[in-house]
Design an enzyme around this catalytic site. Structure first.
Site, short mmCIF file in Angstrom:
data_model
loop_
_atom_site.label_atom_id
_atom_site.label_comp_id
_atom_site.label_asym_id
_atom_site.label_seq_id
_atom_site.Cartn_x
_atom_site.Cartn_y
_atom_site.Cartn_z
N SER A 80 0.98 -1.17 0.14
CA SER A 80 0.10 -0.02 0.00
C SER A 80 1.06 1.20 0.11
O SER A 80 2.15 1.31 0.66
CB SER A 80 -0.80 -0.09 1.40
OG SER A 80 -1.91 -0.95 1.30
N GLY B 7 7.24 -1.61 -4.22
CA GLY B 7 7.05 -0.98 -3.14
C GLY B 7 5.98 0.20 -3.00
O GLY B 7 5.41 0.50 -4.12
N HIS B 8 5.91 0.71 -1.91
CA HIS B 8 4.90 1.55 -1.72
C HIS B 8 5.07 3.13 -2.38
O HIS B 8 6.18 3.44 -2.58
CB HIS B 8 4.82 2.07 0.03
CG HIS B 8 6.02 2.74 0.48
ND1 HIS B 8 6.49 3.84 0.40
CD2 HIS B 8 7.13 1.93 1.11
CE1 HIS B 8 7.68 4.14 0.96
NE2 HIS B 8 8.17 2.75 0.97
N ASP B 9 3.85 3.50 -2.83
CA ASP B 9 3.82 4.84 -3.79
C ASP B 9 4.44 4.72 -5.09
O ASP B 9 4.43 5.58 -5.82
CB ASP B 9 4.47 5.92 -2.69
CG ASP B 9 3.86 5.89 -1.39
OD1 ASP B 9 2.81 6.99 -1.32
OD2 ASP B 9 4.54 5.57 -0.49
N HIS C 15 8.32 4.55 -4.28
CA HIS C 15 8.00 5.78 -4.89
C HIS C 15 8.77 5.88 -6.34
O HIS C 15 8.76 6.72 -7.02
CB HIS C 15 8.69 7.12 -4.04
CG HIS C 15 8.11 7.25 -2.74
ND1 HIS C 15 6.93 8.01 -2.40
CD2 HIS C 15 8.44 6.79 -1.36
CE1 HIS C 15 6.89 7.94 -1.03
NE2 HIS C 15 7.67 6.96 -0.68
#
Ligand SMILES: CC(C)(COP(=O)(O)OP(=O)(O)OC[C@H]1O[C@@H](n2cnc3c(N)ncnc32)[C@H](O)[C@@H]1OP(=O)(O)O)[C@@H](O)C(=O)NCCC(=O)NCCS
Length: 182
Positions: A49, A70-72, A90
């Site tokens: 998430s 990975g997140h974002d 990111h």
């Protein structure tokens, strides 16, 4: 298609989240990943998430077995994340780019449209569109005459050419599958 063994919407493994189960739940629920309907999420893939935006996987993208997003992070349209590849938080993999087997893209890096990251590479800098980078740390592979067919296809064709030909027994495979299906 999202394979049943894939874990989509795992809380990002930041220190804060790992120390605080309530924060983990909030993080997983608030920015649950957005996976386009025509994306493919293979076996044992994990997609975190987001922490301040949705982790997004666009139409036609392929996340092959055991890869991690990975997140974002953003996985663009028709991008391909090969088996075992890890996309840092990111990071952005733009449309049509391909990240090879077991490669790692560090957080916040951008792999430009149609670029190729070689197997096992560690991407520490942004990769410009259309370029081929490989190695650890990844560097641009100097232009040389490339096989015009996609690299994976070249491998597959070579393997097929050397395979013994025989009839494929679909019924036997189906029966074997029915016998072990839960
Ligand atoms: C990076 C890549 C795209 C380069 O393909 P290519 O342009 O056909 O390159 P070549 O095989 O002709 O190799 C060119 C040079 O780069 C080197 N090289 C190739 N791939 C490399 C890699 N992953 N890491 C480090 N060096 C690599 C070769 O050793 C060769 O070096 P040399 O000139 O010193 O002999 C390819 O090797 C690769 O890694 N593709 C990803 C494959 C993959 O993950 N498929 C997924 C299936 S799901």
């Amino acid at each position: 298609m999202i394979h049943p063994s894939a874990m989509v919407g795992e809380p990002p493994e930041t220190r804060e989240v790992l120390r605080d189960p309530a924060a983990a739940e909030r993080a997983a629920g608030r920015w649950f990943p957005r996976i386009a309907g025509s994306a493919h999420v293979g076996p044992f893939v994990t997609v975190d998430s987001g922490t301040w935006r949705h982790t997004s996987v666009c139409d036609g993208a392929l996340l092959l077995a055991h890869s991690h997003v990975g997140h974002d992070a953003l996985i663009g349209r028709d991008a391909e994340i090969c088996t075992g590849a890890v996309i840092g938080g990111h990071a952005e993999i733009q449309a049509g780019a391909k990240v090879g087997l077991n490669a790692t893209v560090l957080p916040f890096r951008i792999v430009g449209r149609g670029a190729v990251v070689g197997a096992g590479a560690v991407v520490t800098k942004n990769v410009p569109a259309g370029e081929v980078w490989a190695g650890n740390p990844a560097r641009k592979l100097e232009d040389h005459e490339r096989d015009p067919r996609p690299h994976t296809e070249r491998g597959i064709l070579a393997a097929v050419e050397t395979m013994p030909t025989r009839e494929f027994d679909h019924d036997a495979v189906r029966e074997a599958w029915e016998a072990i299906r839960p």
